[in-house]
Design a protein around this motif. Sequence first.
Motif: not given
Length: 167
Positions: A49-58
């Motif tokens: 979840i954390q990794i996916c959120r980071e990509y969504q933010e980028r």
Amino acid sequence: MKSRPMFSICIAVYNLEKYIAECLESTLDQQYDDYEIVVVDNGSTDRSIQICREYQERYPKKIRFFALPQPTVIVRAHIYAVEQAQGKYIHLIDGDDCVAKNYLLRMHQIVTEKSSDMILGTFECIVEKGASNYMDVPLDASQINNVPYEAALVYLLTRPYFNRYVW
């Protein structure tokens, strides 16, 4: 008003922290740009979840991320992703998969030239230690292209080892 994308790439994730970044990188590495990425986590307990959120933010203009709560239910993330998809065509993949460079450009060429309802692709399985290998089955294009839907379906369903996975 934003126009509807040609493709929605729907990615289901469940405890895939080792793979999801590579999956998203391969999906983002396309020369063709008329697509969205819909990522749905199915209740992961690792860092997915954390990794996916980071990509969504980028990549906020390209990636939409949804995290479904526990308990995990099989296929729920796939269904939810399709419900959220806005593209004219939908491509389902799992978060431990990678896609070929520029595959969307090729798919766009096919649907534009042929007015296709559906595209079947091939895959290559990279086997990890202790995992089972899935082999792709060769198909006779004359049995599935420009034939009635029912005839193509009968042909596909009678192929030995034809993998019928959503991806």
